[in-house]
Structure formats: structure tokens, C-alpha cells
Scaffold this motif. Structure first.
Motif, PDB file in Angstrom:
ATOM      1  N   THR A  64       0.770  -1.216  -0.010  1.00  9.56           N
ATOM      2  CA  THR A  64       0.131   0.005   0.136  1.00  9.56           C
ATOM      3  C   THR A  64       0.845   1.274   0.046  1.00  9.56           C
ATOM      4  O   THR A  64       0.259   2.341  -0.569  1.00  9.56           O
ATOM      5  CB  THR A  64      -0.931   0.023   1.333  1.00  9.56           C
ATOM      6  N   GLY A  67       1.245   2.950  -3.486  1.00 11.15           N
ATOM      7  CA  GLY A  67       0.123   3.161  -4.210  1.00 11.15           C
ATOM      8  C   GLY A  67      -0.296   4.385  -3.408  1.00 11.15           C
ATOM      9  O   GLY A  67      -0.966   5.233  -4.124  1.00 11.15           O
ATOM     10  N   ALA A  68      -0.039   4.462  -1.989  1.00 14.55           N
ATOM     11  CA  ALA A  68      -0.626   5.855  -1.401  1.00 14.55           C
ATOM     12  C   ALA A  68       0.129   7.058  -2.073  1.00 14.55           C
ATOM     13  O   ALA A  68      -0.602   8.068  -2.256  1.00 14.55           O
ATOM     14  CB  ALA A  68      -0.353   5.617   0.143  1.00 14.55           C
ATOM     15  N   GLN A  70       1.368   7.439  -4.945  1.00 15.34           N
ATOM     16  CA  GLN A  70       0.838   7.396  -6.443  1.00 15.34           C
ATOM     17  C   GLN A  70      -0.443   8.282  -6.424  1.00 15.34           C
ATOM     18  O   GLN A  70      -0.748   9.086  -7.241  1.00 15.34           O
ATOM     19  CB  GLN A  70       0.867   6.121  -7.169  1.00 15.34           C
ATOM     20  N   HIS A  71      -1.320   7.549  -5.455  1.00 16.47           N
ATOM     21  CA  HIS A  71      -2.628   8.358  -5.277  1.00 16.47           C
ATOM     22  C   HIS A  71      -2.523   9.656  -4.920  1.00 16.47           C
ATOM     23  O   HIS A  71      -3.149  10.650  -5.483  1.00 16.47           O
ATOM     24  CB  HIS A  71      -3.470   7.536  -4.050  1.00 16.47           C
ATOM     25  N   GLY A  72      -1.561   9.857  -4.011  1.00 20.86           N
ATOM     26  CA  GLY A  72      -1.407  11.567  -3.769  1.00 20.86           C
ATOM     27  C   GLY A  72      -1.080  12.279  -4.762  1.00 20.86           C
ATOM     28  O   GLY A  72      -1.505  13.309  -5.056  1.00 20.86           O
ATOM     29  N   ASP A  74      -1.651  11.571  -7.900  1.00 22.00           N
ATOM     30  CA  ASP A  74      -2.976  11.658  -8.844  1.00 22.00           C
ATOM     31  C   ASP A  74      -3.809  12.897  -8.432  1.00 22.00           C
ATOM     32  O   ASP A  74      -4.444  13.738  -9.203  1.00 22.00           O
ATOM     33  CB  ASP A  74      -3.734  10.253  -9.003  1.00 22.00           C
ATOM     34  N   VAL A  75      -3.867  12.882  -6.945  1.00 22.96           N
ATOM     35  CA  VAL A  75      -5.018  14.074  -6.560  1.00 22.96           C
ATOM     36  C   VAL A  75      -4.304  15.211  -6.864  1.00 22.96           C
ATOM     37  O   VAL A  75      -4.956  16.160  -7.293  1.00 22.96           O
ATOM     38  CB  VAL A  75      -5.112  13.795  -5.030  1.00 22.96           C
TER      39      VAL A  75
END
Length: 120
Positions: A64, A67-68, A70-72, A74-75
Motif C-alpha cells: 500500500t 500506491g498511497a 501514487q494516489h497523492g 494523482d490528487v
């Protein structure tokens, strides 16, 4: 839909630059931590139970963490796209509105009243 909306573009850019830098640093830390976990597992491979326990205890974060980050990212990208669209729409609306206002004749009244002053 009433009210006024505005965005401090310079403030937004400053904030997102700071967040992007922090995410980059976090990404490097996560990559380093994953590499360290791999090294720890290699060090205890002769102890199967210990290696298995270590892998089990760290597997979720190993999965995770990246992924976290990467998500940040993307945001931050999505927020930038939304602000860009807002600014473009605001510019378009401003140019359309100013063009429409320029084509509307002001009423002419005689005298030096407020309307007459505006019309000049």
C-alpha cells in the motif's frame, strides 16, 4: 447558484508545489523502506519462520505504501486540472461579459445626474 468564487492561483501553485515536493520525498522514503525490508528478509532467509513472520508483518505496507504515494500524486494532478479549467472558464466568461457590456448602450438622460456621468 449564487455567490462569488475566486481562487488564489499563486497560493494554489505554491501549496501544490509544496505537496508535490513532500510526495516526492515520501516516495523516496517508501522506496528506501521497501528496499530495506527486502534486505531484512534476505538476512533471515535461513530462519524460515522468522522470514515468513517478517514478510507477513510488512506485506500490507509494502503493497500500500507505493500506491498511497501514487494516489497523492494523482490528487495533485487532478486538482491542478480543475484549477486550470476554472481559470480558463473564468477568463472566457470575463471576456464574454466585457464584450457584451461594451455592446449595451447606456440610457441617455438629460442633466448631470448619475446616469449621465456614467454614460460619458
Amino acid at each position: 447558484m449564487g455567490g462569488q468564487y475566486s481562487i488564489d492561483v499563486a497560493g494554489f501553485v505554491s501549496t501544490t508545489d509544496g505537496v508535490a515536493s513532500a510526495l516526492e520525498s515520501l516516495g523516496q522514503s517508501v522506496s528506501g523502506a521497501v528496499a530495506d525490508l527486502d534486505q531484512m528478509v534476505r538476512l533471515v532467509t535461513t530462519e524460515a519462520d522468522l522470514a515468513s513472520a517478517l514478510t507477513g508483518a510488512t506485506e500490507e505496507r509494502r503493497r500500500t505504501g507505493p500506491g498511497a504515494v501514487q494516489h497523492g500524486g494523482d490528487v495533485v494532478i487532478a486538482a491542478g486540472q480543475v484549477v486550470l479549467a476554472y481559470v480558463q472558464a473564468d477568463d472566457e466568461m470575463a471576456s464574454t461579459t466585457s464584450g457584451a457590456e461594451a455592446s449595451i448602450p447606456l440610457p441617455r438622460t438629460s442633466g448631470t445626474g448619475r446616469r449621465e456621468a456614467l454614460a460619458r
